[in-house]
Design a protein around this motif. Structure first.
Motif, PDB file in Angstrom:
ATOM      1  N   ALA A 171       0.833  -1.198   0.000  1.00 28.73           N
ATOM      2  CA  ALA A 171       0.000   0.000   0.000  1.00 28.73           C
ATOM      3  C   ALA A 171       0.872   1.254   0.000  1.00 28.73           C
ATOM      4  O   ALA A 171       0.581   2.238  -0.701  1.00 28.73           O
ATOM      5  CB  ALA A 171      -0.930  -0.013   1.209  1.00 28.73           C
ATOM      6  N   SER A 172       1.971   1.216   0.777  1.00 24.13           N
ATOM      7  CA  SER A 172       2.894   2.364   0.801  1.00 24.13           C
ATOM      8  C   SER A 172       3.538   2.569  -0.563  1.00 24.13           C
ATOM      9  O   SER A 172       3.649   3.703  -1.067  1.00 24.13           O
ATOM     10  CB  SER A 172       3.964   2.156   1.867  1.00 24.13           C
ATOM     11  N   GLU A 173       3.971   1.461  -1.174  1.00 22.99           N
ATOM     12  CA  GLU A 173       4.591   1.551  -2.489  1.00 22.99           C
ATOM     13  C   GLU A 173       3.615   2.101  -3.528  1.00 22.99           C
ATOM     14  O   GLU A 173       3.970   2.967  -4.338  1.00 22.99           O
ATOM     15  CB  GLU A 173       5.103   0.173  -2.909  1.00 22.99           C
ATOM     16  N   HIS A 202       1.110   4.015  -2.902  1.00 24.51           N
ATOM     17  CA  HIS A 202       0.878   5.412  -2.583  1.00 24.51           C
ATOM     18  C   HIS A 202       2.004   6.290  -3.135  1.00 24.51           C
ATOM     19  O   HIS A 202       1.750   7.365  -3.724  1.00 24.51           O
ATOM     20  CB  HIS A 202       0.777   5.586  -1.071  1.00 24.51           C
ATOM     21  N   GLU A 213       1.659   6.640  -6.836  1.00 25.73           N
ATOM     22  CA  GLU A 213       0.584   7.583  -7.177  1.00 25.73           C
ATOM     23  C   GLU A 213       1.059   9.026  -7.013  1.00 25.73           C
ATOM     24  O   GLU A 213       0.780   9.888  -7.870  1.00 25.73           O
ATOM     25  CB  GLU A 213      -0.624   7.303  -6.282  1.00 25.73           C
ATOM     26  N   LEU A 214       1.809   9.310  -5.938  1.00 19.03           N
ATOM     27  CA  LEU A 214       2.330  10.656  -5.731  1.00 19.03           C
ATOM     28  C   LEU A 214       3.333  11.029  -6.831  1.00 19.03           C
ATOM     29  O   LEU A 214       3.320  12.162  -7.350  1.00 19.03           O
ATOM     30  CB  LEU A 214       3.006  10.760  -4.359  1.00 19.03           C
ATOM     31  N   HIS A 219      12.437   7.180  -1.323  1.00 16.07           N
ATOM     32  CA  HIS A 219      11.261   6.320  -1.213  1.00 16.07           C
ATOM     33  C   HIS A 219      11.675   4.858  -1.052  1.00 16.07           C
ATOM     34  O   HIS A 219      11.126   4.116  -0.221  1.00 16.07           O
ATOM     35  CB  HIS A 219      10.376   6.466  -2.451  1.00 16.07           C
TER      36      HIS A 219
END
Length: 451
Positions: free
Chosen positions: A32-34, A36, A39-40, A147
């Motif tokens: 989910a973090s990846e 996100h 997407e950013l 990231h």
């Protein structure tokens, strides 16, 4: 290898479940973090793409790019984490904002991730002018190394969390399992402490958890059966010793007296006949005890033949008729029924009951036998008038060596108190029941047998 204990198994199971849940949750959070971050980055690169398309609008060759290069460098200076590559429609590189950019970049349009030696990029390729036929290709490279470092730290944290949570759960699970299994250990300790001298021990049923209540009840019931069996065995042994003591004493005394001086042949004969009577009684008692032992171990297997119960009863009454006449007791029988059973065993049961009734019926009394059918099968009752058996003694009349009259408890060479116990064994072997009722000067034994 030794088998794992139940506590260890539960602890490992808890640890495995916790590890699986933690790992699943960590993987889902990592993905989910990846997603996100992607997407950013997509949003950021979309906005930058529009900016650079405005700056480079109308550039169709390297010559056109030279006129815009200063503006392009100025725009790139405001984006330290952004790099740019501009290529012609033929793939020739016109411009690289960083000299360290790889020679080959992902060619398909759209967002991609590029892993280089020291830096990770998110690449975004698109045509500089989408409407033009031979439009140059613009590739934006966003430095996402921070990231990736975050995701790597997240993965390390996930593995550490999984490991520590599994270890903590294993320890807590072992403690919880050990605490939860304490009643089982208590049951084991109590069971291990049970011996012939402590059969009255019982498990504390009220203190046991609900899951062990049924097992505790079963254990206590087992202890009660063992206690009852042991008490019966002890009483049986004591009764045997008590019953054999008198005839053995008689034999010893009689033999010693006979041998004190020389006697005639007739005297010796009389002495041997007296001893024979005692020995015959002892042999009969031993045979009866063996018969009862077979019954208790389920070794009595009655044959099944169709019998007219009234005929069998009349045969027994005929045998006892002379004894009843001498005792001035009237015998009677009424009713009839058919059943399947063992002739010899049923006759023995009826004989025992009649013998018992005749012994306790006063002169001028009567013994009545009644046969009838019932919903459960066949009922046979034998009743006689005489002394009433006390109510406390009724539950014990079928016990071995039991005599309702304490005055008859010593040295009877005729009746050892096994007849009613044998009768009960015979009736139970036939799948029936027998009970005794005594009130108002009448005693009645009731037999119920399946038809």
């Amino acid at each position: 290898m030794a088998r794992l204990s139940l506590s260890s198994r539960l602890a490992l199971l808890f640890a495995a479940c916790t590890a699986v849940v933690s790992l699943t949750a960590g993987v889902l959070f990592n993905r989910a973090s990846e997603a996100h971050f992607i997407e950013l980055d997509q949003q950021s690169l979309d906005s930058k793409l529009q900016t650079f398309r405005s700056v480079l609008k109308g550039v169709a060759s390297q010559a056109d790019l030279s006129a815009r290069q200063a503006t392009l460098q100025s725009e790139l200076s405001h984006q330290p984490d952004l790099a740019l590559r501009l290529s012609g429609s033929d793939g020739v590189i016109w411009f690289d904002s960083l000299p360290t950019l790889p020679a080959t970049l992902p060619t398909p349009h759209g967002l991609h991730t590029l892993h280089s030696t020291e830096t990770d990029f998110r690449t975004y390729s698109a045509l500089l002018e989408p409407e033009a036929v031979n439009s140059p290709q613009l590739t934006l490279l966003l430095d996402v190394t921070h990231h990736q470092h975050f995701l790597q730290r997240m993965q390390h944290l996930i593995w550490l969390t999984v490991g520590f949570s599994a270890l903590a759960t294993a320890l807590l699970g072992a403690w919880a399992a050990r605490s939860g299994l304490r009643p089982l250990r208590q049951m084991s300790e109590i069971a291990a402490s049970v011996s012939a001298s402590s059969l009255t021990t019982r498990l504390p049923q009220t203190e046991m958890p609900a899951e062990l209540a049924e097992l505790t009840h079963a254990f206590n019931a087992m202890f009660e059966r063992l206690d009852d069996a042991f008490q019966r065995l002890s009483a049986f042994s004591a009764d045997i010793a008590h019953e054999l003591r008198t005839p053995l004493s008689n034999l010893l005394t009689h033999t010693q007296v006979t041998l004190t001086r020389p006697r005639s042949t007739e005297d010796y004969r009389e002495a041997l006949l007296g001893n024979l009577e005692e020995l015959q009684w002892m042999a009969q008692m031993i045979n009866d005890m063996l018969y009862l032992a077979k019954a208790e171990h389920g070794l009595l297997n009655p044959t099944r033949e169709t019998l007219q119960l009234e005929d069998e009863a009349d045969a027994v009454l005929e045998f006892f008729a002379p004894l009843a006449e001498d005792a001035q007791v009237r015998l009677s029988r009424e009713g009839n029924a058919t059943l399947a059973g063992d002739r010899n065993m049923l006759r023995r049961a009826i004989s025992n009951l009649l013998d018992n009734a005749l012994r306790f019926t006063p002169a001028g009394g009567q013994v009545a036998m009644r046969i009838s059918r019932s919903d459960q099968g066949v009922q046979l009752s034998i009743e006689n008038n005489g002394a009433t058996i006390p109510a406390p003694a009724l539950p014990h009349v079928f016990d071995r060596f039991f005599r309702a009259d304490p005055a008859r408890s010593e040295g009877s060479s005729e009746h050892a108190g096994l007849g009613l116990a044998i009768t009960q064994s015979i009736i139970r072997a036939h799948g029936g029941q027998i009970r005794c009722e005594s009130a108002d000067g009448w005693t009645r034994f009731v037999i119920e047998l399946p038809a």
